[in-house]
Write an enzyme that holds these catalytic residues in place. Structure first.
Site, PDB file in Angstrom:
ATOM      1  CB  THR A 332      -0.936  -0.393   1.085  1.00  0.00           C
ATOM      2  OG1 THR A 332      -0.004   0.287   2.311  1.00  0.00           O
ATOM      3  CG2 THR A 332      -1.902  -1.479   1.619  1.00  0.00           C
ATOM      4  CG  ASP A 333       1.217   6.038  -1.119  1.00  0.00           C
ATOM      5  OD1 ASP A 333       1.717   5.956  -0.411  1.00  0.00           O
ATOM      6  OD2 ASP A 333       0.953   7.126  -2.158  1.00  0.00           O
ATOM      7  CB  SER A 334       1.915   6.490   3.791  1.00  0.00           C
ATOM      8  OG  SER A 334       1.293   7.002   5.271  1.00  0.00           O
TER       9      SER A 334
END
Length: 606
Positions: A332-334
């Site tokens: 995932t992105d953050s």
């Protein structure tokens, strides 16, 4: 004799009518494929063996990448205590047995000081991981894209933005940049770079991608993505290269909202997505990318549920896994970004991500809450342990194939011999010299004639780790006849007046701009400088779209403001090199975004 030899070779390879060169090339490709299959089998065997000795909690820990606070593994930091309940980064690693950590240079996380410090930090964290229950090394990650997304500055080598590389059009330059970047990162103990950016910046108003993208053209972006993956992952031995990650799937380039602050909606049709956004990601998969990062965006044509792509099974499994055939790590992105937190709780988000087909979760706001969510989902039968094992095997395979298992530690004494070397700096300077783009030279001001030059305009906000400011850096590169006068990001009337007064003593004014569309005060500065009657050269130093908002007869685009880029700009302004860059995007007019001011491929020279 030669004909007989060739015939024999063709018979051996089974390529009727092929040339000797093509037959040899096919042999080489076949051997490489066989070697890759053997390596994958070995990695799979390692993963299966490692899984057998792991508890459920240890498996869940491998699914998370933590942000830690401080500059050393044994440094006590109150932010670690507040977020994780322990004082040091090493204790975070040992307590949660996470699969990875990520470095940042922002004032809060404060991980980056210099290359030697990072090597010590990385080794300390790896020792903590190897002393933990799993005895598995860490994936140590960073966002070192180049341009404005640069976490490690000088004395490490600095790099131009991806869009600058797109303007240079050279896949060899893209591969060379990634090779140097990867080797320097690995020397500092960093074994994964969240790059290249595979987004298509088709929206000039995009607030978060912009020059991080190679191009608005899918074919050009795909070629550059492929070249950088080769540089990161296959240049040198596995213990010298780094894992790369294409981002942000299914494509963040058409967003009009920053996913750090909200949930962007992408209104492309499914057909448009396949034609525009998909090709660079397909190229990345074909090139053997180690991981793909998700985007916190919603794409109703691909999934009408309203869920962000990160949490969408139709996108992560239906498109990425099934349609594109990707079986590597999906990260995932953050998870601290608002785009993924709009609709669901921090406890539910990791569970939904796993159900969607994601393997690894980056930077959850509360790691205890995130782990509890996954553990409870397994206990209730919502997620099977076999599903957890599937993701852990992918993560372990990445660690094995990238040489992290074989060599988790780096030689701290060799950092200065590998990072920021003269050879690396010279090579990156040469490839950056090929990116500056001359958009307009109607007044014939370039190359500059001898005389006094005022360099003024946009200067980035003060930010740790970035000692070079573009106005100052450019003036220094232009030589003793140049004077620097920064007006910041939004000059007030007094600053504009000061720049106008300084212009009276100059023969030519060079004004740097950044984001003119929303920067009225910068527009006022440019107009006031033009009103002095002095020759004005305008330079857009981040996204190339500023010429649509100021009618200046002389416009140059650099795509970023790193010192290496300002050095290239100075050479062009002085006529020491000719501008070679070609626009990797189209620049619209400010009044009508559908009207093209400078088309894709435009670029003047002399």
């Amino acid at each position: 004799m030669l004909a007989a030899s060739c015939a024999g070779l063709l018979a051996i390879t089974g390529v009727a009518g092929a040339s000797p060169a093509s037959a040899l090339n096919q042999q080489s490709q076949t051997a490489a494929a066989r070697q890759q299959q053997e390596a994958d089998a070995e990695a799979d065997a390692f993963g299966r063996q490692a899984l057998q000795g792991m508890t459920l909690d240890q498996k869940i820990g491998q699914l998370f990448v933590a942000d830690v606070f401080g500059k050393a593994a044994d440094e006590v930091n109150e932010s670690n205590q507040k977020k994780y309940g322990v004082g040091t980064p090493a204790e975070v690693v040992q307590r949660y047995q996470v699969g990875g950590v990520i470095y940042f240079n922002n004032p809060g996380t404060d991980n980056v000081e210099n290359p030697a410090q990072l090597a010590r930090f990385s080794n300390g964290l790896q020792r903590a991981a190897l002393d933990s229950g799993t005895r598995l090394p860490l994936i140590v990650s960073i966002d070192q894209e180049g341009g404005r997304v640069t976490r490690i500055g000088a004395p490490a080598t600095e790099y131009p933005s991806s869009m600058a590389i797109g303007a240079g059009r050279s896949t060899e330059d893209a591969k060379r940049l990634a090779t140097i970047n990867g080797h320097e990162l690995r020397a500092m103990g960093i074994n994964q770079n969240f790059a290249p950016d595979a987004d298509i910046n088709s929206n000039p108003l995009n607030p978060v991608i912009g020059s991080r993208s190679f191009s608005a053209d899918p074919a050009l972006a795909g070629k550059m993505v492929t070249a950088e993956i080769a540089g990161y992952q296959r240049a040198g031995s596995p213990v010298d290269a780094v894992s790369s990650s294409a981002k942000h799937f299914p494509g963040h380039g058409d967003a009009a909202t920053d996913s750090h602050n909200g949930l962007p909606e992408i209104k492309r049709t499914a057909e448009e997505w396949r034609r525009i956004d998909m090709p660079p990601f397909k190229a990345a998969i074909d090139a053997g990318i180690d991981s793909i990062m998700t985007a916190h965006i919603t794409v109703p044509s691909l999934d009408p549920s309203g869920n962000p792509a990160t949490l969408s099974k139709p996108i992560m499994t239906g498109l990425l896994r099934d349609e594109l055939g990707y079986d590597g790590v999906v990260v995932t992105d953050s998870l601290q970004m608002q785009g993924v937190r709009e609709l669901h709780s921090d406890e539910e988000i990791p569970v939904l991500a796993i159900e969607a087909g994601v393997d690894q979760m980056l930077m959850p706001p509360d790691l205890n809450v995130a782990i509890k969510g996954v553990r409870d989902a397994v206990a209730s039968g919502r997620i099977s342990e076999e599903r957890i094992d599937q993701s852990v095997r992918r993560i372990l395979k990445l660690k094995f194939n990238r040489g992290i298992v074989a060599k988790p530690l780096v030689n701290e004494r060799l950092v200065d011999q590998k990072v920021g070397t003269r050879k690396n700096l010279e090579q990156v300077q040469r490839l950056t010299d090929r990116t500056t783009t001359l958009l307009r030279n109607d007044a014939g001001l370039l190359p500059l004639k001898p005389g006094k030059v005022l360099v003024t305009g946009w200067n980035r906000p003060d930010y740790p780790g970035y000692p070079a400011e573009p106005v100052t850096a450019l003036a220094r590169q232009l030589g003793p006849d140049a004077t620097a006068l920064s007006t910041g990001t939004s000059p007030d009337a007094a600053q504009v007046a000061k720049a106008v007064e300084a212009a009276k003593n100059a023969d030519t004014v060079v004004v740097l701009t950044n984001g003119l569309r929303t920067a009225t005060n910068q527009q006022n500065l440019v107009k006031a400088l033009q009103d002095t009657g002095k020759p004005v050269v305008a330079v857009t130093v981040q996204e190339p779209y500023d010429p649509g908002f100021a009618d200046v007869p002389t416009w140059v685009a650099t795509y970023d403001w790193r010192e290496v880029t300002m050095a290239s700009l100075a050479k062009v302004l002085h006529g020491k090199i000719a501008p070679q860059g070609k626009l990797p995007v189209s620049i619209p007019t400010g009044a009508d975004p559908d009207k093209v001011l400078f088309p894709f491929g435009h670029g003047l020279t002399w």
